[in-house]
Scaffold this motif. Structure first.
Motif, PDB file in Angstrom:
ATOM      1  N   VAL A  99       0.835  -1.205   0.000  1.00  0.00           N
ATOM      2  CA  VAL A  99       0.000   0.000   0.000  1.00  0.00           C
ATOM      3  C   VAL A  99       0.869   1.254   0.000  1.00  0.00           C
ATOM      4  O   VAL A  99       0.626   2.197  -0.766  1.00  0.00           O
ATOM      5  CB  VAL A  99      -0.932  -0.006   1.226  1.00  0.00           C
ATOM      6  CG1 VAL A  99      -1.712   1.300   1.313  1.00  0.00           C
ATOM      7  CG2 VAL A  99      -1.894  -1.184   1.163  1.00  0.00           C
ATOM      8  N   GLU A 100       1.897   1.257   0.847  1.00  0.00           N
ATOM      9  CA  GLU A 100       2.787   2.424   0.920  1.00  0.00           C
ATOM     10  C   GLU A 100       3.526   2.654  -0.396  1.00  0.00           C
ATOM     11  O   GLU A 100       3.729   3.794  -0.818  1.00  0.00           O
ATOM     12  CB  GLU A 100       3.788   2.254   2.058  1.00  0.00           C
ATOM     13  CG  GLU A 100       3.206   2.339   3.458  1.00  0.00           C
ATOM     14  CD  GLU A 100       2.552   1.042   3.900  1.00  0.00           C
ATOM     15  OE1 GLU A 100       1.890   1.038   4.952  1.00  0.00           O
ATOM     16  OE2 GLU A 100       2.689   0.037   3.161  1.00  0.00           O
ATOM     17  N   GLN A 101       3.921   1.574  -1.063  1.00  0.00           N
ATOM     18  CA  GLN A 101       4.621   1.708  -2.338  1.00  0.00           C
ATOM     19  C   GLN A 101       3.716   2.358  -3.383  1.00  0.00           C
ATOM     20  O   GLN A 101       4.134   3.274  -4.101  1.00  0.00           O
ATOM     21  CB  GLN A 101       5.078   0.326  -2.823  1.00  0.00           C
ATOM     22  CG  GLN A 101       6.169  -0.300  -1.968  1.00  0.00           C
ATOM     23  CD  GLN A 101       6.380  -1.764  -2.313  1.00  0.00           C
ATOM     24  OE1 GLN A 101       5.990  -2.206  -3.382  1.00  0.00           O
ATOM     25  NE2 GLN A 101       6.990  -2.503  -1.415  1.00  0.00           N
ATOM     26  N   ALA A 102       2.472   1.878  -3.478  1.00  0.00           N
ATOM     27  CA  ALA A 102       1.534   2.441  -4.457  1.00  0.00           C
ATOM     28  C   ALA A 102       1.205   3.886  -4.111  1.00  0.00           C
ATOM     29  O   ALA A 102       1.141   4.753  -4.999  1.00  0.00           O
ATOM     30  CB  ALA A 102       0.266   1.591  -4.507  1.00  0.00           C
ATOM     31  N   GLN A 103       0.968   4.169  -2.835  1.00  0.00           N
ATOM     32  CA  GLN A 103       0.653   5.534  -2.423  1.00  0.00           C
ATOM     33  C   GLN A 103       1.822   6.478  -2.701  1.00  0.00           C
ATOM     34  O   GLN A 103       1.612   7.623  -3.129  1.00  0.00           O
ATOM     35  CB  GLN A 103       0.299   5.561  -0.935  1.00  0.00           C
ATOM     36  CG  GLN A 103      -1.028   4.907  -0.605  1.00  0.00           C
ATOM     37  CD  GLN A 103      -1.298   4.857   0.889  1.00  0.00           C
ATOM     38  OE1 GLN A 103      -0.381   5.007   1.709  1.00  0.00           O
ATOM     39  NE2 GLN A 103      -2.543   4.638   1.260  1.00  0.00           N
ATOM     40  N   GLY A 131      -5.647  -8.796  -1.793  1.00  0.00           N
ATOM     41  CA  GLY A 131      -4.751  -7.884  -1.085  1.00  0.00           C
ATOM     42  C   GLY A 131      -3.722  -7.216  -1.971  1.00  0.00           C
ATOM     43  O   GLY A 131      -2.940  -6.384  -1.484  1.00  0.00           O
ATOM     44  N   ASP A 132      -3.689  -7.565  -3.267  1.00  0.00           N
ATOM     45  CA  ASP A 132      -2.738  -6.921  -4.176  1.00  0.00           C
ATOM     46  C   ASP A 132      -3.209  -5.509  -4.497  1.00  0.00           C
ATOM     47  O   ASP A 132      -4.406  -5.255  -4.679  1.00  0.00           O
ATOM     48  CB  ASP A 132      -2.600  -7.728  -5.459  1.00  0.00           C
ATOM     49  CG  ASP A 132      -2.024  -9.116  -5.193  1.00  0.00           C
ATOM     50  OD1 ASP A 132      -1.033  -9.207  -4.457  1.00  0.00           O
ATOM     51  OD2 ASP A 132      -2.585 -10.108  -5.704  1.00  0.00           O
ATOM     52  N   VAL A 133      -2.257  -4.582  -4.600  1.00  0.00           N
ATOM     53  CA  VAL A 133      -2.575  -3.173  -4.830  1.00  0.00           C
ATOM     54  C   VAL A 133      -2.276  -2.826  -6.277  1.00  0.00           C
ATOM     55  O   VAL A 133      -1.221  -3.194  -6.807  1.00  0.00           O
ATOM     56  CB  VAL A 133      -1.761  -2.272  -3.870  1.00  0.00           C
ATOM     57  CG1 VAL A 133      -2.110  -0.810  -4.081  1.00  0.00           C
ATOM     58  CG2 VAL A 133      -2.040  -2.668  -2.423  1.00  0.00           C
ATOM     59  N   LEU A 134      -3.196  -2.116  -6.923  1.00  0.00           N
ATOM     60  CA  LEU A 134      -3.062  -1.756  -8.324  1.00  0.00           C
ATOM     61  C   LEU A 134      -2.884  -0.249  -8.476  1.00  0.00           C
ATOM     62  O   LEU A 134      -3.517   0.544  -7.756  1.00  0.00           O
ATOM     63  CB  LEU A 134      -4.304  -2.180  -9.113  1.00  0.00           C
ATOM     64  CG  LEU A 134      -4.362  -3.619  -9.653  1.00  0.00           C
ATOM     65  CD1 LEU A 134      -4.265  -4.638  -8.523  1.00  0.00           C
ATOM     66  CD2 LEU A 134      -5.660  -3.830 -10.444  1.00  0.00           C
ATOM     67  N   LEU A 135      -2.032   0.120  -9.415  1.00  0.00           N
ATOM     68  CA  LEU A 135      -1.830   1.520  -9.785  1.00  0.00           C
ATOM     69  C   LEU A 135      -2.102   1.619 -11.288  1.00  0.00           C
ATOM     70  O   LEU A 135      -1.394   1.018 -12.098  1.00  0.00           O
ATOM     71  CB  LEU A 135      -0.406   1.965  -9.467  1.00  0.00           C
ATOM     72  CG  LEU A 135      -0.069   3.426  -9.740  1.00  0.00           C
ATOM     73  CD1 LEU A 135      -0.659   4.313  -8.648  1.00  0.00           C
ATOM     74  CD2 LEU A 135       1.439   3.634  -9.784  1.00  0.00           C
ATOM     75  N   VAL A 136      -3.142   2.354 -11.658  1.00  0.00           N
ATOM     76  CA  VAL A 136      -3.566   2.443 -13.050  1.00  0.00           C
ATOM     77  C   VAL A 136      -3.187   3.814 -13.599  1.00  0.00           C
ATOM     78  O   VAL A 136      -3.522   4.851 -13.005  1.00  0.00           O
ATOM     79  CB  VAL A 136      -5.092   2.220 -13.190  1.00  0.00           C
ATOM     80  CG1 VAL A 136      -5.504   2.257 -14.654  1.00  0.00           C
ATOM     81  CG2 VAL A 136      -5.489   0.894 -12.555  1.00  0.00           C
TER      82      VAL A 136
END
Length: 387
Positions: A99-103, A131-136
């Protein structure tokens, strides 16, 4: 246990297919973000750090999806721990999770976009059921800088790339952290920067200088050292280049760029000396960007080997062995050796007194010498200071 440990080490180092969620799960999460990409698919070549997927919406808009999975997060965390131990100013905190990486990357993209810097446009972020975080983001139009031939990059284009980096530093107040042939794109809209995994929103002098050195090395591998230096000195203020000059060294650039430089005739030493000459300054001493050197590691390894050999020799020595040895010793020579050793502590006191301006007592200072010798035996790899 050894097998499990080996598998875990391989997965942390290289990732695994199980670290990427199914495409169907990605589609569901992307649709909840508000994006319709029915042909979404993973790219054939995955970097291992994160998962990359691309797709096109019915209206022709192309999207890029970055997936921060469990394996990718573990590998990135392990890499950051390694860099934090090896280098100074390693970037994002080692404890940062998916989460921190994507944010962090989303914030960097928003700051750069608000400042008018050419970056991949953020569409949204989401988290799937696993639980995987996506960045689009929108997929940027353009060609990677490393794919251009030298004749494609004239002085105007090179200066435009440098102005883009300065805008990122001065207007967005960001350090990219990963400037290289694959992360700088040239297109109809000009210069675009991609992949802000290692960006810094509160950059230090070293992080800003690293961007300058990385772009200088990148352009030098394509158009040669002279043309790269011409463009840099034309656009970048001399004071900024002077700050970056001590960082023109192999250790500051990321490993992929380091390999590209080694495959060409570009030399960091040559770039540094030529840049110093153009700035009209003496070549400075290099900044120490590494926390440890290979010589330190080798010293520790050899010390452990020596200690192990010494222990193996004295492991069978007990009190009885010591008493038997002392029983056969000459008392006269034992007393003489003890006296000579005491005299050596006295000479150490005299040497210390010669360099210390204030009066120092004889007795305590002399007794301190055997204490230092004992500590030196217990801690063989350090230095004992006296306050």
């Amino acid at each position: 246990s050894l097998a499990l440990l080996g598998v875990a080490a391989v997965r942390v180092a290289f990732g695994s297919p199980e670290g990427l969620p199914p495409v169907e799960r990605l589609l569901d999460t992307v649709q909840r973000i508000g994006v319709d990409v029915p042909d979404l698919a993973y790219l054939p070549d995955q970097p291992g750090m994160v998962g990359l997927a691309e797709g096109t919406s019915p209206d022709g808009q192309r999207y890029a999806v970055k997936v921060f999975g469990q394996d990718a997060a573990s590998r990135m965390r392990a890499e950051r721990v390694w860099y934090a131990l090896w280098y100074r100013n390693a970037g994002l905190a080692p404890r940062a999770g998916r989460v921190e990486q994507a944010q962090h990357e989303a914030l960097a993209l928003l700051l750069a976009n608000r400042a008018g810097v050419g970056v991949t446009e953020l569409v949204g972020t989401g988290r799937d059921a696993g639980g995987d975080v996506l960045l689009v983001t929108l997929r940027p139009d353009g060609t990677q800088l490393g794919e251009h031939a030298p004749e494609d990059l004239d002085e105007h284009v090179l200066c435009m790339v440098w102005r883009g980096l300065l805008a990122l530093h001065h207007d967005a107040r960001l350090a990219h952290g990963w400037v290289g042939p694959n992360n700088v794109l040239l297109g109809a809209r000009g210069v675009t920067f991609a992949n802000f995994d290692y960006s810094a929103t509160t950059p230090t002098e070293q992080q800003l200088a690293t961007d300058v050195v990385s772009l200088l090395a990148t352009t030098a591998t394509i158009v040669g050292e002279d043309r790269a230096l011409d463009a840099a000195t034309t656009v970048v203020d001399a004071d900024e280049l002077a700050i970056a000059l001590p960082y023109v060294q192999e250790a500051v650039v990321e490993p992929a760029l380091r390999r590209v430089v080694k495959q060409t005739d570009v030399s960091f030493g040559s770039l540094r000396s030529q840049l110093a000459e153009r700035l009209g300054v003496d070549e400075p001493e290099l900044q120490k960007v590494r926390r440890v050197n290979w010589s330190d590691v080798l010293m520790v390894i050899f010390g452990i080997i020596a200690a192990n050999a010494l222990i193996s020799q004295v492991v069978d020595v007990g009190l009885d062995t010591l008493l038997d040895t002392l029983g056969t010793a000459s008392i006269t020579w034992l007393v003489a050796a003890f006296g000579i050793k005491l005299l050596s502590y006295t000479t150490a006191y005299m040497g210390l007194k010669a360099v210390v301006a204030r009066p120092i007592p004889f007795g305590p200072t002399t007794l301190l010498q055997p204490a230092r010798a004992f500590i030196g035996l217990v801690v063989p790899f350090g230095r004992v200071g006296v306050d």
